[in-house]
Write an enzyme that holds these catalytic residues in place. Structure first.
Site: not given
Ligand code: ACO
Length: 330
Positions: A112, A251, A281
């Site tokens: 990215c 980004h 993204n």
């Molecule tokens: N729908 C429903 N539930 C979901 C989903 C979904 N799409 N995805 C994850 N869950 C669940 C998980 O399974 C977990 O359930 P569990 O507790 O029963 O195991 C629960 O939601 C919480 O999961 P987390 O991974 O802790 O969720 P979090 O609140 O951290 O959100 C997210 C996940 C949105 C990916 C967050 O970590 C984030 O925004 N991270 C930044 C990463 C990012 O933006 N990456 C993009 C690519 S990287 C880049 O561009 C540089």
């Protein structure tokens, strides 16, 4: 001193729109979960047979037209991408042919952050006198590397490309650029199989090791820390402060990341651009696509100071402070 200035901008988005409701037919998720955790409502996905180079060439064509240039006017092409058409040849070489350019071409691969590093390379070539006009493209079809049975990753990404023409100028357009990498974070965001370290085998494909893996929480913490740090360093290199900033153009990974950086930088959330709701993204495409949206929506004025900030796998990051030198789009 010679400076580099943005004189043209173009963009390309695939036609196919995939909404959160569409994804909830594939995996156990919902529009409510995706929108509240990421701000994303829909994204574009490449068509069957469409490659990263096709999107890159379409965006590049738009940037050339906007700059009023012909393909033979371009001295060098840099394509930033994390999803090249092939390991070999480069996506830039294929894009060069599609565009009919008569110049050298190279890929910059930093996930990215690719667009910012590509912009840095183009700027350096112009400032050093190695080139007068460089086409810089950010393009990604990352959905090709996504497991659409994995709800943790498949809701986040979309495809697209954006491009800018950089030209030599007496007036400074691209100002300070701060880039960095920390390879100790290589495992945070990775497509494990398909390269020389782990060639694709039937076993690895069966185990899904050719798909993108991400520690979402780690990326979140990294992004929220690095965006303000890199922005401040790039502003300092430009002899400017946060008060001089017209807009932060980060980004577009996740709305919650964008919301978290505004107070950390001490700016109002209105000064943080976002189009993540409609595009998701788009990786290397996201910053030039954001610029293109701002330009076509008449939000950019000559003299505006923009901080373009990328971050991603590597871990890598980069911030470029740009003085916008184009008149508002007619
Ligand atoms: N729908 C429903 N539930 C979901 C989903 C979904 N799409 N995805 C994850 N869950 C669940 C998980 O399974 C977990 O359930 P569990 O507790 O029963 O195991 C629960 O939601 C919480 O999961 P987390 O991974 O802790 O969720 P979090 O609140 O951290 O959100 C997210 C996940 C949105 C990916 C967050 O970590 C984030 O925004 N991270 C930044 C990463 C990012 O933006 N990456 C993009 C690519 S990287 C880049 O561009 C540089």
């Amino acid at each position: 001193m010679r400076h580099a200035s943005i004189t043209g901008i173009g963009a390309y988005l695939p036609d196919r729109v995939v909404t959160n409701d569409d994804l909830s037919q594939l995996v156990d998720t919902s529009d409510e979960w995706i929108a509240s955790r990421t701000g994303i409502r829909e994204r574009r996905i490449v068509a069957e047979g469409q490659a990263t180079s096709d999107m890159a060439a379409a965006a590049g064509r738009g940037a050339l037209a906007d700059a009023g240039l012909q393909p033979e006017d371009i001295d060098f092409l840099v394509v930033g991408t994390g999803s090249p058409d092939h390991i070999m040849p480069s996506t830039a070489a294929i894009t060069q042919d599609l565009l009919g350019l008569r110049c050298g071409a190279v890929d910059v691969m930093a996930a990215c952050t690719s667009f910012i590093l590509a912009l840095q390379q183009g700027t350096a070539m112009i400032e050093s006198g190695r080139a007068d006009r460089v086409l810089v493209i950010g393009a990604d079809a990352l959905t090709r590397h996504i497991d659409f049975t994995d709800r943790r990753t498949c809701v986040l990404f979309g495809d697209g490309a954006g491009a800018v023409v950089l030209e030599a100028s007496d007036e400074p357009g691209v100002l300070g650029i701060d880039t960095g990498s920390d390879g100790s974070g290589a495992g945070v965001l990775v497509i494990p199989a398909g390269g020389a370290a782990m060639p694709c085998t039937p076993e690895r494909v069966a185990a899904g090791e050719h798909y993108l893996k991400m520690s979402g929480g780690e990326v979140f913490k990294f992004a929220v820390r690095i965006i303000p740090e890199a922005t401040k360093r790039a502003l300092e290199l430009s002899g400017l402060t946060v008060d001089d900033l017209t807009l932060l153009v980060p980004h577009q990974a996740n709305q919650r990341i964008l919301d978290a950086v505004a107070p950390r930088l001490g700016i109002e959330s209105e000064r943080v651009f976002s189009n993540v709701a409609l595009l998701g993204n788009t990786s290397a495409g996201s910053i030039p696509l954001a610029l293109h949206d701002l330009y076509t929506d008449h939000h950019l004025h000559r003299g505006d100071v923009l901080a373009l900030v990328g971050f991603g796998a590597g871990l890598t990051w980069g911030a470029a402070v740009v003085r916008w030198m184009k008149e508002p789009k007619e």
